[in-house]
Design a protein around this motif. Structure first.
Motif, PDB file in Angstrom:
ATOM      1  N   SER A   1      44.864   8.736 -35.698  1.00 36.09           N
ATOM      2  CA  SER A   1      44.159   9.806 -36.400  1.00 36.09           C
ATOM      3  C   SER A   1      42.660   9.515 -36.461  1.00 36.09           C
ATOM      4  N   TRP A   2      42.292   8.246 -36.715  1.00 32.02           N
ATOM      5  CA  TRP A   2      40.879   7.873 -36.770  1.00 32.02           C
ATOM      6  C   TRP A   2      40.212   8.024 -35.416  1.00 32.02           C
ATOM      7  N   ARG A   3      40.905   7.611 -34.357  1.00 33.49           N
ATOM      8  CA  ARG A   3      40.286   7.686 -33.032  1.00 33.49           C
ATOM      9  C   ARG A   3      40.140   9.119 -32.551  1.00 33.49           C
ATOM     10  N   ARG A   4      40.955  10.017 -33.082  1.00 30.13           N
ATOM     11  CA  ARG A   4      40.740  11.428 -32.749  1.00 30.13           C
ATOM     12  C   ARG A   4      39.430  11.946 -33.334  1.00 30.13           C
ATOM     13  N   ARG A   5      38.923  11.234 -34.329  1.00 28.82           N
ATOM     14  CA  ARG A   5      37.646  11.608 -34.931  1.00 28.82           C
ATOM     15  C   ARG A   5      36.468  10.996 -34.178  1.00 28.82           C
ATOM     16  N   LEU A   6      36.752  10.119 -33.236  1.00 31.82           N
ATOM     17  CA  LEU A   6      35.706   9.371 -32.529  1.00 31.82           C
ATOM     18  C   LEU A   6      35.493   9.894 -31.112  1.00 31.82           C
ATOM     19  N   SER A   7      34.264   9.756 -30.668  1.00 34.11           N
ATOM     20  CA  SER A   7      33.932   9.965 -29.265  1.00 34.11           C
ATOM     21  C   SER A   7      32.828   8.981 -28.912  1.00 34.11           C
ATOM     22  N   ALA A   8      32.879   8.410 -27.732  1.00 34.58           N
ATOM     23  CA  ALA A   8      31.935   7.323 -27.441  1.00 34.58           C
ATOM     24  C   ALA A   8      31.556   7.283 -25.966  1.00 34.58           C
ATOM     25  N   VAL A   9      30.301   6.886 -25.743  1.00 32.93           N
ATOM     26  CA  VAL A   9      29.852   6.432 -24.422  1.00 32.93           C
ATOM     27  C   VAL A   9      29.582   4.942 -24.553  1.00 32.93           C
ATOM     28  N   PHE A  10      30.409   4.133 -23.916  1.00 30.95           N
ATOM     29  CA  PHE A  10      30.197   2.693 -23.955  1.00 30.95           C
ATOM     30  C   PHE A  10      29.209   2.285 -22.861  1.00 30.95           C
ATOM     31  N   GLN A  11      28.631   1.112 -23.053  1.00 34.59           N
ATOM     32  CA  GLN A  11      27.659   0.612 -22.082  1.00 34.59           C
ATOM     33  C   GLN A  11      28.295   0.470 -20.700  1.00 34.59           C
ATOM     34  N   ASP A  12      29.579   0.097 -20.670  1.00 34.33           N
ATOM     35  CA  ASP A  12      30.305  -0.048 -19.409  1.00 34.33           C
ATOM     36  C   ASP A  12      31.320   1.080 -19.265  1.00 34.33           C
ATOM     37  N   PHE A  13      30.849   2.308 -19.400  1.00 31.38           N
ATOM     38  CA  PHE A  13      31.747   3.462 -19.359  1.00 31.38           C
ATOM     39  C   PHE A  13      32.510   3.508 -18.030  1.00 31.38           C
ATOM     40  N   VAL A  14      33.689   4.145 -18.080  1.00 25.96           N
ATOM     41  CA  VAL A  14      34.579   4.168 -16.925  1.00 25.96           C
ATOM     42  C   VAL A  14      34.185   5.297 -15.979  1.00 25.96           C
ATOM     43  N   ARG A  15      34.203   4.974 -14.702  1.00 26.01           N
ATOM     44  CA  ARG A  15      33.977   5.988 -13.666  1.00 26.01           C
ATOM     45  C   ARG A  15      35.332   6.268 -13.014  1.00 26.01           C
ATOM     46  N   TYR A  16      35.984   7.314 -13.464  1.00 29.22           N
ATOM     47  CA  TYR A  16      37.339   7.608 -12.996  1.00 29.22           C
ATOM     48  C   TYR A  16      37.311   8.184 -11.589  1.00 29.22           C
ATOM     49  N   GLU A  17      38.149   7.647 -10.718  1.00 30.34           N
ATOM     50  CA  GLU A  17      38.290   8.211  -9.372  1.00 30.34           C
ATOM     51  C   GLU A  17      39.217   9.423  -9.438  1.00 30.34           C
ATOM     52  N   LEU A  18      38.752  10.423 -10.162  1.00 24.16           N
ATOM     53  CA  LEU A  18      39.514  11.640 -10.432  1.00 24.16           C
ATOM     54  C   LEU A  18      38.581  12.836 -10.276  1.00 24.16           C
ATOM     55  N   PRO A  19      39.131  14.058 -10.281  1.00 21.47           N
ATOM     56  CA  PRO A  19      38.256  15.233 -10.210  1.00 21.47           C
ATOM     57  C   PRO A  19      37.263  15.268 -11.364  1.00 21.47           C
ATOM     58  N   LEU A  20      36.177  15.998 -11.172  1.00 28.90           N
ATOM     59  CA  LEU A  20      35.117  16.083 -12.168  1.00 28.90           C
ATOM     60  C   LEU A  20      35.657  16.561 -13.511  1.00 28.90           C
ATOM     61  N   ARG A  21      36.561  17.542 -13.509  1.00 26.42           N
ATOM     62  CA  ARG A  21      37.079  18.062 -14.771  1.00 26.42           C
ATOM     63  C   ARG A  21      37.825  16.974 -15.538  1.00 26.42           C
ATOM     64  N   ASP A  22      38.535  16.074 -14.849  1.00 28.83           N
ATOM     65  CA  ASP A  22      39.269  15.001 -15.517  1.00 28.83           C
ATOM     66  C   ASP A  22      38.331  13.893 -15.994  1.00 28.83           C
ATOM     67  N   ASN A  23      37.188  13.746 -15.353  1.00 28.04           N
ATOM     68  CA  ASN A  23      36.203  12.781 -15.833  1.00 28.04           C
ATOM     69  C   ASN A  23      35.558  13.259 -17.131  1.00 28.04           C
ATOM     70  N   VAL A  24      35.380  14.555 -17.261  1.00 28.62           N
ATOM     71  CA  VAL A  24      34.752  15.099 -18.470  1.00 28.62           C
ATOM     72  C   VAL A  24      35.780  15.301 -19.579  1.00 28.62           C
ATOM     73  N   ALA A  25      36.960  15.800 -19.222  1.00 28.32           N
ATOM     74  CA  ALA A  25      38.000  16.096 -20.220  1.00 28.32           C
ATOM     75  C   ALA A  25      39.339  15.550 -19.733  1.00 28.32           C
ATOM     76  N   PRO A  26      39.566  14.232 -19.845  1.00 26.98           N
ATOM     77  CA  PRO A  26      40.820  13.639 -19.342  1.00 26.98           C
ATOM     78  C   PRO A  26      42.071  14.257 -19.964  1.00 26.98           C
ATOM     79  N   LEU A  27      41.986  14.692 -21.218  1.00 31.74           N
ATOM     80  CA  LEU A  27      43.154  15.275 -21.889  1.00 31.74           C
ATOM     81  C   LEU A  27      43.203  16.791 -21.746  1.00 31.74           C
ATOM     82  N   GLY A  28      42.296  17.342 -20.971  1.00 28.73           N
ATOM     83  CA  GLY A  28      42.311  18.771 -20.706  1.00 28.73           C
ATOM     84  C   GLY A  28      41.364  19.553 -21.586  1.00 28.73           C
ATOM     85  N   ALA A  29      40.770  20.588 -20.999  1.00 32.53           N
ATOM     86  CA  ALA A  29      39.888  21.506 -21.719  1.00 32.53           C
ATOM     87  C   ALA A  29      39.673  22.720 -20.825  1.00 32.53           C
ATOM     88  N   ALA A  30      39.271  23.810 -21.442  1.00 31.04           N
ATOM     89  CA  ALA A  30      38.987  25.019 -20.665  1.00 31.04           C
ATOM     90  C   ALA A  30      37.802  24.766 -19.742  1.00 31.04           C
TER      91      ALA A  30
END
Length: 615
Positions: A436-465
């Protein structure tokens, strides 16, 4: 059904023979085969037995043929039998290899699935950074990568080969019982004794720290050589030969460790040769005497002689080195699974169930927080006190190693403090439901992940319009990235890579998309490090506007960004030494002002140099 408990693997709590047997890694391995795919396991074992018996049948058929030739009897039946057995021996081998390969893939997939779940079960990341568990994780993760032995789909064929040899040797030793009751005991026992006499040659503990270090170094050198991220520097600095030599040296060290662990001892070897010479000499002397007296016919002599030689398969068959390596890998996965479950259970004891929706409404408070990483004697945070007002922005500055990123990890509850508390609206963070607490959080870490996935999944991994994704990209200054189905990796068809600045904008868009979906606490750890000064100012102003009303914690070395925050705190040696607005801290003429002036002076020098170059 579940796999055997990890604590049973090699560490039985009971001393009964049954408990000892079930705790053996070989038993655990074969139990894992059954639980991974019962049908393939039955087929694999059936083929082991069938292939093992065929050589004994072939030996008997050859003896029958020789006897028929000697007696002038018809040859059709023995020739047909030999032909059928020969064809079966040729057909069964590739069939067995295919069944073993499929079974190995099933087992590997199941174990990797379990390892993936186990590694992600604990709430934090301490279990992934602890040295002892890292060694176990290395062994568990790499068991099927071919670094210390063949992958499991190939190991199954080698393991089957050893078992087929054992069955073949045993079956041919049984054939000798038709000659004399003592023959299989003498010949078979002599060949079996080699396993006991040479037992030291099979010792190979691949889970020691020394072996795992060598394995880790070899894997790292290999990854540097074949993966793209390091390719530019390796070629620019002419490191290809250096890297090849390093990999060869690391692999050689690994092989030498194994050689020293498995080298043959001279004394056991001499005893082995002596036992085989005596037993073989006695058997063939007796067989020759009976053949000379006519007690056994020519066909029988042929059968018994071939069977005695074939019984030597007992020495080469059995539970071979491939089984040892595969069983070690399975045991490592099970031990990791147990360790991760124990870690998750320990965290569950101190994890509350209070919902975090709408928090923080007042503030986040670090109260006398002390923290040190596993294996470190010096604390990273040492009695830190800090208040983060809800709905505002706080910048955290300080020299490298001051504890800034650690503070963020505690806020995200990737770690818990050694002492002190992190409180949200007066509630200990450990009393809140972590999900529940982590649903309240959003972060850019210094070593953020570069997903080898489509652009939409890099921006919204759990889905978004799509509209939300595009809006987040626009706010992050990435309007040039609009094809949401493009895979962000050049290794895929129609895939592409991005510049460092573009990747950072995508990571910022990921945060903004999460804010649009309800996140109320934003963590920005060096969010614009790869942007130029103009792009940094533009993007950060947009981000602050888009996250207005959120509680924002910013970590940055760029004071042009820091000064835009509502409040600023300076951390030094794990403590907050200054706090206030930009103007207040500049008036204080303390650490913040000194760092600001140093950076401003350097920037002015660079600007003057650029202006001079333009003239």
């Amino acid at each position: 059904m579940t796999l055997p408990a990890a604590e049973e693997v090699g560490r039985p709590e009971k001393s009964s023979p049954k408990a000892l047997f079930r705790a053996r890694r070989e038993w655990v391995f074969f139990a894992t085969l059954w639980k991974s795919h019962p049908a393939l396991t039955v087929a694999w074992w059936a083929l082991v037995l069938f292939q093992g018996v065929l050589p004994a049948v072939f030996v008997v058929a050859v003896g029958v043929l020789v006897g028929a030739v000697a007696d002038g009897a018809p040859l059709r039946t023995p020739l047909l039998l030999i032909g059928v057995v020969f064809v079966l021996m040729q057909v069964m081998t590739p069939l067995h290899a295919q069944v073993g390969s499929l079974l190995g893939e099933h087992v590997s997939d199941r174990l990797h699935d379990r390892l993936l779940v186990a590694a992600n079960t604990p709430d934090g990341v301490a279990h992934l950074e602890d040295r002892e568990r890292m060694d176990e994780l290395t062994a568990a993760r790499d068991f099927d990568l071919g670094l210390t032995g063949p992958p499991l789909h190939l190991s199954m064929g080698i393991i089957a080969g050893g078992l087929v040899e054992a069955v073949a040797g045993l079956a041919q030793a049984v054939v000798l019982a038709a000659y004399a009751w003592w023959a299989p005991l003498l010949v078979g026992g002599a060949w079996l004794s080699t396993h006991w006499l040479l037992r030291e040659s099979t010792r190979w503990d691949r889970n020691t720290g020394e072996v795992l270090d060598a394995q880790r170094r070899a894997e790292y050198s290999y990854r540097l050589a074949v993966d793209s991220p390091a390719a530019k520097e390796i070629r620019l600095f002419g490191l290809a030969s250096w890297l090849t030599d390093r990999f060869a040296a690391d692999r050689r060290a690994l092989i030498e460790l194994r050689w020293h662990a498995t080298r043959l001892r001279q004394k056991p070897m001499r005893w082995t040769v002596l036992v085989l010479i005596v037993s073989g000499g006695l058997f063939f002397w007796s067989l020759g005497r009976d053949a000379a007296s006519g007690a056994v016919g020519l066909g029988q002599v042929s059968t018994f002689a071939y069977a005695a030689v074939g019984a030597s398969a007992l020495a080469f068959g059995g539970l071979n080195w491939a089984l040892s390596l595969a069983a070690d890998g399975v045991a490592s996965v099970l031990r990791v699974e147990q360790a991760m479950s124990a870690s998750a259970a320990a965290r569950a004891v101190v994890s509350g169930r209070a919902p975090a929706e709408g928090m923080p409404a007042a503030q986040i408070r670090f109260r006398d927080v002390t923290f040190s990483y596993p294996g470190m004697s010096t604390p990273v945070l040492d009695g830190l006190d800090l208040t983060v007002p809800a709905g505002g922005s706080l910048a955290v500055v300080g020299v490298n190693g001051a504890g800034k990123s650690t503070l963020v990890k505690l806020l995200c509850r990737l770690y818990d403090p050694v002492s002190g508390t992190v409180e949200v609206d007066g509630t200990d963070l450990r009393d809140l439901d972590v999900e529940s607490w982590r649903r309240r959080l959003s972060a850019v870490f210094q070593d953020f992940v570069r997903y080898e996935l489509p652009l939409r999944d890099n921006v919204a991994p759990l889905g978004a319009a799509p509209e939300q994704v595009l809006e987040a990209l626009a706010t992050a200054g990435a309007t040039d990235l609009r094809d949401l189905d493009t895979v962000l990796s050049p290794g895929y068809a129609n895939g592409t890579d991005l510049s460092g600045g573009q990747w950072q904008r995508v990571a910022l868009a990921r945060v903004l998309c999460a804010v649009n979906r309800g996140a109320g606490v934003v963590v920005l750890d060096e969010p614009t490090a790869q942007l130029d000064v103009r792009g940094e100012a533009e993007v950060f102003d947009r981000v602050l506007e888009a996250t207005r009303g959120c509680t924002t914690v910013l970590i940055s070395h760029r004071f042009s960004t820091v000064r835009r925050a509502d409040r600023i705190c300076v951390v030094d040696r794990g403590r907050v030494i200054e706090t206030g607005s930009h103007d207040e801290l500049m008036a204080l003429q303390g650490t913040y002002a000194r760092l600001f002036h140093l950076q401003a002076a350097r920037f002015n020098e660079e600007q003057d140099g650029a202006d001079h170059a333009d003239r």
